[in-house]
Enzyme design. Structure first.
Site, PDB file in Angstrom:
ATOM      1  N   GLU A 130       0.824  -1.215   0.000  1.00  0.00           N
ATOM      2  CA  GLU A 130       0.000   0.000   0.000  1.00  0.00           C
ATOM      3  C   GLU A 130       0.863   1.272   0.000  1.00  0.00           C
ATOM      4  O   GLU A 130       0.735   2.129   0.860  1.00  0.00           O
ATOM      5  CB  GLU A 130      -0.966  -0.015   1.195  1.00  0.00           C
ATOM      6  CG  GLU A 130      -1.927  -1.207   1.130  1.00  0.00           C
ATOM      7  CD  GLU A 130      -2.963  -1.225   2.242  1.00  0.00           C
ATOM      8  OE1 GLU A 130      -2.673  -0.719   3.322  1.00  0.00           O
ATOM      9  OE2 GLU A 130      -4.064  -1.756   1.992  1.00  0.00           O
ATOM     10  N   GLU A 157      -1.645 -12.340  12.689  1.00  0.00           N
ATOM     11  CA  GLU A 157      -2.121 -10.974  12.961  1.00  0.00           C
ATOM     12  C   GLU A 157      -3.642 -10.937  12.943  1.00  0.00           C
ATOM     13  O   GLU A 157      -4.270 -11.296  11.946  1.00  0.00           O
ATOM     14  CB  GLU A 157      -1.552  -9.994  11.913  1.00  0.00           C
ATOM     15  CG  GLU A 157      -2.016  -8.546  12.134  1.00  0.00           C
ATOM     16  CD  GLU A 157      -1.428  -7.553  11.128  1.00  0.00           C
ATOM     17  OE1 GLU A 157      -0.216  -7.618  10.842  1.00  0.00           O
ATOM     18  OE2 GLU A 157      -2.184  -6.704  10.617  1.00  0.00           O
ATOM     19  N   ASP A 213      -8.530  -9.045   4.029  1.00  0.00           N
ATOM     20  CA  ASP A 213      -8.273  -7.981   4.993  1.00  0.00           C
ATOM     21  C   ASP A 213      -9.344  -7.902   6.078  1.00  0.00           C
ATOM     22  O   ASP A 213     -10.190  -7.012   6.039  1.00  0.00           O
ATOM     23  CB  ASP A 213      -8.178  -6.640   4.257  1.00  0.00           C
ATOM     24  CG  ASP A 213      -7.569  -5.548   5.121  1.00  0.00           C
ATOM     25  OD1 ASP A 213      -7.045  -5.877   6.198  1.00  0.00           O
ATOM     26  OD2 ASP A 213      -7.625  -4.369   4.718  1.00  0.00           O
ATOM     27  N   GLU A 264     -12.430  -2.524  12.273  1.00  0.00           N
ATOM     28  CA  GLU A 264     -12.484  -1.766  11.024  1.00  0.00           C
ATOM     29  C   GLU A 264     -13.661  -2.169  10.133  1.00  0.00           C
ATOM     30  O   GLU A 264     -14.430  -1.317   9.685  1.00  0.00           O
ATOM     31  CB  GLU A 264     -11.160  -1.942  10.260  1.00  0.00           C
ATOM     32  CG  GLU A 264     -11.160  -1.254   8.903  1.00  0.00           C
ATOM     33  CD  GLU A 264      -9.820  -1.360   8.178  1.00  0.00           C
ATOM     34  OE1 GLU A 264      -8.879  -1.963   8.731  1.00  0.00           O
ATOM     35  OE2 GLU A 264      -9.739  -0.824   7.054  1.00  0.00           O
TER      36      GLU A 264
HETATM   37  C1  GCU Z   1      -6.077  -2.221   5.959  1.00  0.00           C
HETATM   38  C2  GCU Z   1      -6.434  -0.898   6.551  1.00  0.00           C
HETATM   39  C3  GCU Z   1      -5.293   0.071   6.447  1.00  0.00           C
HETATM   40  C4  GCU Z   1      -4.018  -0.551   7.016  1.00  0.00           C
HETATM   41  C5  GCU Z   1      -3.746  -1.852   6.322  1.00  0.00           C
HETATM   42  C6  GCU Z   1      -2.591  -2.615   6.919  1.00  0.00           C
HETATM   43  O1  GCU Z   1      -6.001  -2.142   4.573  1.00  0.00           O
HETATM   44  O2  GCU Z   1      -7.556  -0.371   5.899  1.00  0.00           O
HETATM   45  O3  GCU Z   1      -5.643   1.223   7.160  1.00  0.00           O
HETATM   46  O4  GCU Z   1      -2.949   0.296   6.900  1.00  0.00           O
HETATM   47  O5  GCU Z   1      -4.853  -2.695   6.449  1.00  0.00           O
HETATM   48  O6  GCU Z   1      -2.851  -3.586   7.610  1.00  0.00           O
HETATM   49  O7  GCU Z   1      -1.433  -2.274   6.697  1.00  0.00           O
END
Ligand code: GCU
Length: 697
Positions: free
Chosen positions: A304, A405, A383, A411
């Site tokens: 990401e 994890e 996720d 969320e």
């Molecule tokens: C999810 C979440 C993000 C977070 C990511 C992660 O996608 O929405 O906010 O950073 O997980 O676990 O790194």
């Protein structure tokens, strides 16, 4: 208090009879060791017993102190609190047993020596003693320590996981990524909060459930947080580490893989570049000079938009091993996250499957990671959805240390405005048999390291706390934190036992109250699932913040999260035969079960298969009728939660009663919104009416 601040450490005064019996044993505490963690144990025990029993316990360091010092009911009795080694020296524990006790383990046993009878609390080390003390206090609080029980106590316990960890996603501006309970208790306006009261109270809560490590900053490490490992901010980090140390918890930091550039002024962060390696070694030395028991680094890399080794044509083993080498001389570890996938996918591209990504990236690297590296794997391949299969990376890796994890913060499961108790979900994950080396290779055994005889492993949970007065926003969400800790300690505990414990500690022992709340908690995951995305397909949420229904919210996005609903059907074909081939990442029999439309469990059907709305489930219902039924039912059940809770009026203090009532009412309203958006969407798509003729818009 009626704010919920004390959470499960309330220590309300016990009923008189119970208190009397316990007082007989606990008025005199014999505790020969006093420094460091022992001091914490002593403080916790004396304060809690004072509160539970209404006495001031006397602490001495010798066992045979004049028995007259005790009152008549307690003559000759004591609570002896010592390391196993000391206890053996006092003749209260066999030398062999003492030697075999796990460092974090403990024994609680009624013993006799001469005229003295004692409850012995012995720990493998001071840490074991701390966990033993909290366990003893837990038993006392829930009223398990009656006359008979005290005469014959014989408990031995130890944690199953070396690492029992909390990950904070806190930013230094005070915000919390995916935080639903206020602001950070660590940071505000780019600085550490000077008043550490809240941090200390939090450390107590964590220690009481056996947590032994935490990261305090977000895995997405932004500019300011990149400096946490620099000399500028290390003194502040050290001050926070000092507090957690008092409770046996090691502090770790999330780091920015590009820190050599952003904080070190180097032109590159290439993990094979000698100057980069030297920079990390120097940083590690600097950190350990200030924090000798520093835990190590947590890393989100090439994920990401976070920087990582891919930029330099290196792989994740190169990246992780470089950091591991820097931390190794000091006993530090690297926890490297496996949440790596293409987040710039084209929705038109039907060959890329996000669910496959972690396995595809990391299985080829199995065996290449250093011994002080652990790969941290989310429970599911996507996720933290309300329902997902278990990540096939568990079972795919056999020569690498692993951590599971979990996301305690809700969320995708109602953001602590909805009640969604996740312990039953986590139990399913932990009990899942990967068959990696035959039957019994469960996720719990892989995570702990025992399945493949690895030295280390554990479970990490993304924190659900903030500076709200009750820590978790929704008071009942405290149960998720509690349950996480108890499961990290021992994944074999049952959801029912953990729940019962938490309810009694938090709300007392009134049978009607205990039964009602326990049932509400245990039903809540299924209720939430009923009125949200159906049959494992996930993701029907508003983009960005992820709250509330939006069926196509992610359907044409770049995130790889699609349901493919059209007028004929819905679901993601992940079979080998006609789909993305994801099912092949599992061992038999799961690969075959998931591949087969006939055998795939209903609750995961749309995760693995694309089917017509008229496809008949094992339940006998068609997919479309299942969607309608569960959504009508789920909204009703959410309303039912309000009624069940309302029945407890007068049995719970008004403050906490009202807090929860308000949230449940909001949930019931919002569940109707979910019901109507989802049902209407599928009625319009499919044109198939509800067999029961209920109102769909
Ligand atoms: C999810 C979440 C993000 C977070 C990511 C992660 O996608 O929405 O906010 O950073 O997980 O676990 O790194």
């Amino acid at each position: 208090s009626d704010t919920g601040y004390d959470a499960w450490l309330r220590y309300d005064r016990l009923p008189e009879r119970q208190a009397g019996v316990l007082t007989g044993w606990c008025r005199r505490i014999v505790m020969p060791e006093r420094e460091g963690l022992f001091h914490t144990v002593r403080r916790e025990l004396t304060a809690a017993l004072a509160s539970l029993l209404g006495i001031e316990p006397v602490v001495t360091d010798v066992l045979d102190a004049d028995a007259d010092a005790a009152d008549t009911t307690g003559a000759g009795r004591a609570l002896v609190v010592a390391t196993a080694e000391r206890a053996a020296g006092l003749g209260l524990l066999a030398g062999e047993e003492a030697g075999a006790l796990h460092a974090d383990g403990f024994v609680i046993r009624t013993v006799r020596r001469g005229d003295v009878r004692a409850v012995l609390l012995a720990g493998g080390t001071a840490r074991g003693l701390l966990y033993g003390a909290f366990h003893f206090l837990r038993l006392a609080s829930i009223g398990s320590l009656n006359d008979r029980a005290l005469e014959q106590l014989d408990i031995a316990d130890r944690p199953r996981n070396p690492l029992r960890m909390i990950n904070h996603w806190d930013n230094m501006d005070g915000s919390i990524e995916r935080g639903y309970a206020g602001k950070s208790i660590f940071f505000r306006d780019g600085k550490f909060i000077a008043d550490k009261t809240r941090v200390r109270d939090y450390a107590r809560l964590l220690a009481s459930i056996g947590i032994n490590a935490l990261t305090i900053n977000n895995v997405n490490v932004h500019e300011t947080e990149t400096k946490l490992i620099t000399d500028e901010l290390l003194p502040d980090v050290a001050a926070t580490a000092d507090i957690f140390r008092e409770y046996g918890i090691r502090l770790m930091l999330s780091i920015n893989f590009a820190a050599p550039i952003q904080a070190g002024g180097l032109p590159t962060a290439d993990p094979l570049d000698p100057a980069v390696r030297a920079w990390w070694r120097e940083r590690a030395a600097a950190i350990f000079r200030r924090i000798p028991d520093f835990g190590g680094f947590l890393v989100k890399a090439d994920s990401e938009f976070r920087p990582g080794p891919f930029t330099y044509g290196r792989d994740h083993a190169d990246g992780a091993n470089m950091l591991a080498e820097a931390l190794e001389p000091f006993g530090g570890i690297v926890i490297w996250r496996c949440f790596v996938y293409n987040c710039l996918q084209d929705w038109r591209d039907r060959t890329t499957d996000r669910a496959k990504a972690a396995y595809d990236h990391f299985v080829p690297l199995d065996g290449r990671f250093k011994d002080n590296v652990l790969l941290q794997i989310k429970n599911g391949p996507m996720d933290f959805q309300v329902r997902e299969p278990v990540s096939p990376l568990f079972g795919g890796l056999t020569r690498t240390n692993q951590m599971l994890e979990l996301q305690i913060t809700q969320e995708y499961t109602g953001q602590q405005r909805h009640l969604c108790y996740l312990v039953p979900q986590w139990k399913e994950v932990l009990d899942f048999d990967t068959y990696a080396c035959g039957e019994g290779t469960t996720v719990a055994r892989i995570a702990s390291g025992s399945a493949f005889g690895r030295e280390t492993g554990g479970i990490a949970g993304v924190s659900n706390i903030g500076d709200d007065p009750n820590w978790t926003g929704h008071l009942l969400a405290q149960a998720n934190l509690y349950g996480f800790g108890r499961l990290a300690w021992n994944p074999e505990l049952s959801a029912e036992d953990i729940t019962d414990e938490w309810v009694r500690l938090t709300f007392g022992g009134d049978p009607e109250t205990v039964r009602t709340i326990a049932e509400m908690l245990l039903d809540s995951w299924r209720i939430y699932e009923n009125y949200t995305a159906p049959l494992g397909v996930g993701w029907m949420v508003n983009p960005g913040h992820h709250y509330g229904p939006n069926v196509d919210g992610y359907e044409y996005s770049k995130w790889g999260t699609y349901h493919f609903a059209d007028c004929r059907g819905i679901g993601v074909d992940r079979t080998v035969k006609t789909g993305t081939g994801f099912t092949a990442q599992y061992h038999k029999p799961h690969s075959e079960i998931y591949e087969s439309l006939e055998q795939c469990p209903d609750e995961l059907l749309l995760f693995f298969h694309h089917v017509p709305y008229t496809h008949r489930l094992h339940s006998g219902k068609t997919v479309i009728q299942h969607i309608y039924d569960t959504h009508f039912e789920g909204a009703e059940q959410a309303r039912g939660l309000v009624e069940r809770w309302s029945g407890l009026k007068g049995r719970i203090d008004t403050g906490r009663f009202l807090q929860v009532l308000r949230r449940l009412e909001e949930q019931a309203e919002h569940a109707k919104e979910w019901r109507d958006v989802i049902n209407t969407y599928f009625w319009r798509k499919s044109g198939i009416p509800d067999a029961r003729g209920r109102k769909i818009y």
